[in-house]
Write a protein that holds these residues in place. Structure first.
Motif, PDB file in Angstrom:
ATOM      1  N   GLN A  16       0.824  -1.203   0.000  1.00 17.12           N
ATOM      2  CA  GLN A  16       0.000   0.000   0.000  1.00 17.12           C
ATOM      3  C   GLN A  16       0.861   1.257   0.000  1.00 17.12           C
ATOM      4  O   GLN A  16       0.566   2.222  -0.709  1.00 17.12           O
ATOM      5  N   LYS A  17       1.929   1.238   0.782  1.00 18.20           N
ATOM      6  CA  LYS A  17       2.852   2.376   0.805  1.00 18.20           C
ATOM      7  C   LYS A  17       3.518   2.548  -0.559  1.00 18.20           C
ATOM      8  O   LYS A  17       3.658   3.657  -1.068  1.00 18.20           O
ATOM      9  N   MET A  18       3.929   1.440  -1.151  1.00 12.76           N
ATOM     10  CA  MET A  18       4.602   1.478  -2.453  1.00 12.76           C
ATOM     11  C   MET A  18       3.676   2.067  -3.525  1.00 12.76           C
ATOM     12  O   MET A  18       4.114   2.844  -4.369  1.00 12.76           O
ATOM     13  N   LEU A  19       2.411   1.712  -3.477  1.00 10.43           N
ATOM     14  CA  LEU A  19       1.463   2.228  -4.471  1.00 10.43           C
ATOM     15  C   LEU A  19       1.302   3.735  -4.394  1.00 10.43           C
ATOM     16  O   LEU A  19       0.996   4.387  -5.396  1.00 10.43           O
ATOM     17  N   LEU A  20       1.504   4.298  -3.215  1.00 12.38           N
ATOM     18  CA  LEU A  20       1.341   5.746  -3.036  1.00 12.38           C
ATOM     19  C   LEU A  20       2.629   6.527  -3.253  1.00 12.38           C
ATOM     20  O   LEU A  20       2.595   7.756  -3.339  1.00 12.38           O
ATOM     21  N   ASP A  21       3.764   5.846  -3.354  1.00 14.28           N
ATOM     22  CA  ASP A  21       5.061   6.499  -3.452  1.00 14.28           C
ATOM     23  C   ASP A  21       5.441   6.742  -4.912  1.00 14.28           C
ATOM     24  O   ASP A  21       6.039   5.903  -5.570  1.00 14.28           O
ATOM     25  N   LYS A  22       5.083   7.909  -5.419  1.00 10.80           N
ATOM     26  CA  LYS A  22       5.354   8.228  -6.828  1.00 10.80           C
ATOM     27  C   LYS A  22       6.847   8.317  -7.124  1.00 10.80           C
ATOM     28  O   LYS A  22       7.261   8.124  -8.254  1.00 10.80           O
ATOM     29  N   ASN A  23       7.657   8.610  -6.136  1.00  9.10           N
ATOM     30  CA  ASN A  23       9.106   8.678  -6.345  1.00  9.10           C
ATOM     31  C   ASN A  23       9.713   7.311  -6.639  1.00  9.10           C
ATOM     32  O   ASN A  23      10.774   7.217  -7.240  1.00  9.10           O
ATOM     33  N   TYR A  24       9.063   6.260  -6.197  1.00  8.72           N
ATOM     34  CA  TYR A  24       9.574   4.909  -6.413  1.00  8.72           C
ATOM     35  C   TYR A  24       9.477   4.493  -7.885  1.00  8.72           C
ATOM     36  O   TYR A  24      10.314   3.769  -8.381  1.00  8.72           O
ATOM     37  N   TRP A  25       8.463   4.978  -8.566  1.00  7.63           N
ATOM     38  CA  TRP A  25       8.177   4.545  -9.934  1.00  7.63           C
ATOM     39  C   TRP A  25       8.892   5.443 -10.933  1.00  7.63           C
ATOM     40  O   TRP A  25       8.759   6.657 -10.885  1.00  7.63           O
ATOM     41  N   SER A  26       9.651   4.838 -11.834  1.00  6.24           N
ATOM     42  CA  SER A  26      10.454   5.615 -12.789  1.00  6.24           C
ATOM     43  C   SER A  26       9.592   6.541 -13.645  1.00  6.24           C
ATOM     44  O   SER A  26      10.024   7.615 -14.027  1.00  6.24           O
ATOM     45  N   SER A  27       8.379   6.124 -13.930  1.00  7.32           N
ATOM     46  CA  SER A  27       7.491   6.967 -14.738  1.00  7.32           C
ATOM     47  C   SER A  27       6.726   7.969 -13.876  1.00  7.32           C
ATOM     48  O   SER A  27       5.978   8.790 -14.397  1.00  7.32           O
ATOM     49  N   SER A  28       6.909   7.885 -12.569  1.00  6.46           N
ATOM     50  CA  SER A  28       6.155   8.685 -11.595  1.00  6.46           C
ATOM     51  C   SER A  28       4.663   8.395 -11.640  1.00  6.46           C
ATOM     52  O   SER A  28       3.866   9.136 -11.099  1.00  6.46           O
ATOM     53  N   ILE A  29       4.312   7.317 -12.313  1.00 12.39           N
ATOM     54  CA  ILE A  29       2.905   6.901 -12.371  1.00 12.39           C
ATOM     55  C   ILE A  29       2.819   5.491 -11.785  1.00 12.39           C
ATOM     56  O   ILE A  29       3.134   4.512 -12.458  1.00 12.39           O
TER      57      ILE A  29
END
Length: 60
Positions: A16-29
């Motif tokens: 759940q935390k990962m899904l909300l962390d836009k910085n984690y995703w290279s596309s920011s999506i």
């Protein structure tokens, strides 16, 4: 096809935390849900396996 998986409470908290962390995703999506994340992951694994099979076939 539908699958049911079981995860721990801790794993769910991290997901759940990962899904909300836009910085984690290279596309920011980020994925819109755990289901979408699982779909992406499975698609990646299937693509990787298909590449593996093609490379293995080329070695024969």
């Amino acid at each position: 096809m539908k699958y049911i998986i079981a995860i721990t409470v801790k794993q769910n908290e991290v997901l759940q935390k990962m899904l909300l962390d836009k910085n984690y995703w290279s596309s920011s999506i980020p994925p819109s849900s755990v289901n979408e994340l699982l779909k992406w992951s499975l698609e990646d694994y299937v693509d990787n396996y298909q590449s593996y099979l093609l490379n293995k076939k080329g070695e024969d």
